[in-house]
Design a protein around this motif. Structure first.
Motif, short mmCIF file in Angstrom:
data_model
loop_
_atom_site.label_atom_id
_atom_site.label_comp_id
_atom_site.label_asym_id
_atom_site.label_seq_id
_atom_site.Cartn_x
_atom_site.Cartn_y
_atom_site.Cartn_z
N ASN A 186 9.21 -7.04 16.78
CA ASN A 186 8.83 -5.99 15.74
C ASN A 186 9.10 -6.17 13.68
OD1 ASN A 186 9.46 -4.18 17.85
ND2 ASN A 186 12.18 -4.03 17.16
N PHE A 187 9.67 -6.84 13.37
CA PHE A 187 10.09 -8.04 12.02
C PHE A 187 8.64 -8.25 11.95
CE2 PHE A 187 10.74 -10.59 8.90
CZ PHE A 187 11.69 -9.69 7.79
N VAL A 188 7.96 -8.66 12.71
CA VAL A 188 6.72 -9.10 12.45
C VAL A 188 5.50 -8.23 12.47
CG1 VAL A 188 4.62 -11.28 13.07
CG2 VAL A 188 6.82 -11.98 13.05
N LEU A 189 6.07 -7.34 13.10
CA LEU A 189 4.41 -6.41 12.75
C LEU A 189 4.72 -5.37 11.90
CD1 LEU A 189 4.55 -5.25 17.13
CD2 LEU A 189 2.76 -6.56 15.89
N LEU A 190 5.89 -5.20 11.86
CA LEU A 190 5.98 -4.60 9.97
C LEU A 190 5.73 -5.79 8.84
CD1 LEU A 190 9.22 -2.02 10.96
CD2 LEU A 190 6.75 -1.60 10.90
N SER A 191 6.13 -6.20 9.36
CA SER A 191 5.31 -7.29 7.71
C SER A 191 3.72 -7.40 7.85
CB SER A 191 5.72 -8.64 8.02
OG SER A 191 7.44 -8.39 7.93
N ALA A 192 3.82 -7.74 8.76
CA ALA A 192 2.44 -8.22 9.41
C ALA A 192 1.55 -7.42 8.99
CB ALA A 192 1.38 -8.51 10.62
N ALA A 193 1.91 -5.43 8.67
CA ALA A 193 1.27 -4.58 8.49
C ALA A 193 1.25 -4.30 7.10
CB ALA A 193 1.92 -3.36 8.70
N ASP A 194 1.27 -4.77 6.05
CA ASP A 194 1.07 -5.12 4.29
C ASP A 194 0.03 -5.77 4.69
OD1 ASP A 194 3.96 -4.76 4.36
OD2 ASP A 194 4.71 -6.25 3.39
N VAL A 195 -0.72 -6.05 5.17
CA VAL A 195 -2.18 -6.89 5.16
C VAL A 195 -3.34 -5.91 5.08
CG1 VAL A 195 -3.87 -7.91 5.86
CG2 VAL A 195 -1.45 -9.12 6.13
N PRO A 196 -3.29 -4.68 6.51
CA PRO A 196 -4.49 -3.62 6.03
C PRO A 196 -3.54 -3.08 5.19
CG PRO A 196 -2.80 -3.40 8.41
CD PRO A 196 -2.19 -4.74 7.50
N GLY A 197 -2.47 -2.49 4.54
CA GLY A 197 -1.53 -2.31 3.55
C GLY A 197 -2.73 -1.97 2.19
N ALA A 198 -2.51 -3.90 1.63
CA ALA A 198 -2.72 -3.82 0.53
C ALA A 198 -4.34 -4.25 0.70
CB ALA A 198 -2.75 -5.76 0.50
N VAL A 199 -5.54 -4.33 1.45
CA VAL A 199 -6.52 -4.20 1.08
C VAL A 199 -6.93 -2.21 1.44
CG1 VAL A 199 -9.17 -4.17 2.94
CG2 VAL A 199 -7.19 -6.37 3.05
N VAL A 200 -6.16 -1.26 2.27
CA VAL A 200 -6.86 0.02 2.39
C VAL A 200 -6.80 -0.04 0.39
CG1 VAL A 200 -6.44 2.04 3.05
CG2 VAL A 200 -6.69 -0.40 4.86
N GLY A 201 -5.68 -0.14 0.55
CA GLY A 201 -5.06 0.19 -0.78
C GLY A 201 -5.49 0.53 -1.69
N GLY A 202 -6.24 -1.22 -2.06
CA GLY A 202 -7.16 -2.03 -3.33
C GLY A 202 -8.08 -1.17 -3.19
N TRP A 203 -9.12 -0.63 -1.75
CA TRP A 203 -10.07 -0.20 -1.76
C TRP A 203 -10.43 1.41 -2.32
CZ3 TRP A 203 -10.40 4.72 0.71
CH2 TRP A 203 -12.20 4.92 1.15
N ALA A 204 -9.19 2.00 -1.88
CA ALA A 204 -8.07 3.21 -2.54
C ALA A 204 -8.59 3.55 -4.46
CB ALA A 204 -7.12 3.92 -2.00
N ALA A 205 -7.73 2.54 -4.24
CA ALA A 205 -7.41 2.54 -6.24
C ALA A 205 -8.79 2.44 -6.58
CB ALA A 205 -6.85 1.24 -6.87
N ASP A 206 -9.84 1.56 -5.99
CA ASP A 206 -11.09 1.20 -6.93
C ASP A 206 -11.45 2.51 -6.37
OD1 ASP A 206 -10.66 -1.53 -8.36
OD2 ASP A 206 -11.57 -2.01 -6.01
N ALA A 207 -11.54 2.88 -5.79
CA ALA A 207 -12.97 4.14 -4.94
C ALA A 207 -12.67 5.20 -5.60
CB ALA A 207 -13.22 4.73 -3.38
#
Length: 395
Positions: free
Chosen positions: A247-268
């Motif tokens: 559970n901890f690993v999965l929740l920590s790994a969720a930061d990766v798509p969060g950072a990618v999508v968040g960066g794209w949304a901020a620019d777009a």
């Protein structure tokens, strides 16, 4: 950049000294130094980040910065598992990594050109821009010049910027030079910055009419809401299933798509829209998790289906929360002038850490559905608060 390096050096010093500590008081003092160093590093480091790239590229750059944090956490966990010798050997290894990072930064990174322009150091700013241009391509010097001057150059000074590669003869394209701050004036200067952060509408703290109190308090609320939501989800990982480590690993790994999508949304879409959407999705997901854990919503299918649903909803919420972190940081950086950017980020980050500290007792002392409902409500309130902020056109 200089202050960020100083904070990193303090972190290296405390990790280097910890292996030799033999008393609880010494360990407590070194851990306090570590906290001070981390808190002092984040605001100037992120300020330098956003000041050194164009506004349309800040989201992607912030994504790389956030992914570096995620990779760093994974590296620390791997080092803990792989390195023999106990915690003292680990601390020595961490110190070596930080020292190497400081050395690499000193060789590869330049001071923020925008900040150098703002304090009147034109020669230093031009050197920083040319150094960046050598690494970024032939047209980077002009693009970075536009980014560095976009807060101070009038719109009709494009011809001055077009001539950047030859000589900048138009003094009007630059802010007025300020004398260097003497050490004895540093405290007074910082207090002046804080006074401006909390100046009321119609008073910028220096007799002007650009009050920032409402902006400062709103951004601090965003940081508080994000941190409570982020850490409440992380601390509730044990409740998702019996596989605590997974559970901890999965929740920590969720930061990766969060950072990618968040960066794209901020620019777009812009940092404001990215923040509003991310906090809303995080709040809605955490609220849904509270309803599932409280038995208010029953999806059927037995215990396995309920576990899978809770895990999926938590992962969506954690992904959105990480995107909110990037959006809030970029929005904060864009809403303050250059000379207040680090102060604004620092105050917001301090309030955010209060939320992070409050998340642990919130999850442990209240029934989990109630704690998650409170965290979700805070995130939704943060989304509504972000929607009220006025972001300048072109940010």
């Amino acid at each position: 950049l200089a202050f960020a390096a100083l904070a990193a050096a303090a972190m290296a010093a405390q990790t280097l000294l910890q292996p030799g500590a033999d008393a609880e008081l010494q360990l407590c003092a070194l851990r306090a130094l570590a906290g001070f160093a981390v808190g002092g590093y984040l605001a100037p480091a992120f300020s330098w980040l956003v000041e050194s790239v164009e506004s349309g590229e800040r989201g992607r750059t912030g994504t790389a910065w956030t992914l570096g944090y995620v990779v760093g956490v994974a590296f620390v966990a791997l080092l803990h598992v792989a390195l023999p010798g106990g915690w003292r050997a680990e601390e020595a290894a961490y110190s070596a990594c930080v020292v190497a990072a400081i050395g690499a930064s000193a060789l590869l990174v330049t001071e923020s050109p925008r900040w150098l322009f703002a304090v009147g150091d034109r020669a230093g700013a031009l050197d920083a821009l040319r150094s960046a241009a050598r690494r970024s391509g032939p047209d980077a010097e002009l693009r970075l010049a536009r980014a560095a001057l976009d807060e101070s150059a009038p719109p009709d000074d494009a011809e001055c910027l077009d001539a950047f590669g030859c000589e900048l003869g138009d003094e009007d394209a630059f802010p007025a030079a300020r004398p260097p701050v003497e050490p004895r004036e540093l405290l007074a200067t910082q207090l002046g910055s804080w006074r401006r952060l909390f100046s009321a509408d119609g008073d910028d703290g220096d007799g002007g009419a650009d009050g920032l109190r409402a902006t400062t308090l709103s951004l601090a609320c965003l940081q508080l809401a994000f941190n409570v939501a982020f850490y409440a989800l992380l601390y509730s990982s044990a409740s998702l299933s019996d596989a605590l480590v997974l559970n901890f690993v999965l929740l920590s790994a969720a930061d990766v798509p969060g950072a990618v999508v968040g960066g794209w949304a901020a620019d777009a879409l812009g940092a404001k829209a990215a923040t509003v959407g991310s906090l809303f999705l995080a709040g809605a997901s955490i609220t849904a998790l509270a309803l599932l854990k409280g038995g208010v919503v029953d999806i059927g299918g037995g215990a396995d289906a309920a576990t899978a649903a809770c895990t999926a909803v938590a992962l969506v919420g954690k992904t959105a929360a990480c995107g909110a972190f990037l959006g809030i940081s970029l929005l904060t950086a864009e809403l303050y002038p250059t000379d207040l950017r680090s102060a604004g980020l620092g105050f917001g980050g301090s309030v955010g850490k209060v939320g992070a500290a409050a998340a642990a007792p919130l999850v442990s002392l209240l029934p989990l559905p109630s704690a998650l409902a409170a965290a979700g409500a805070l995130a939704l309130a943060g989304s509504a608060t972000a929607a009220t902020l006025q972001q300048e056109e072109g940010s």
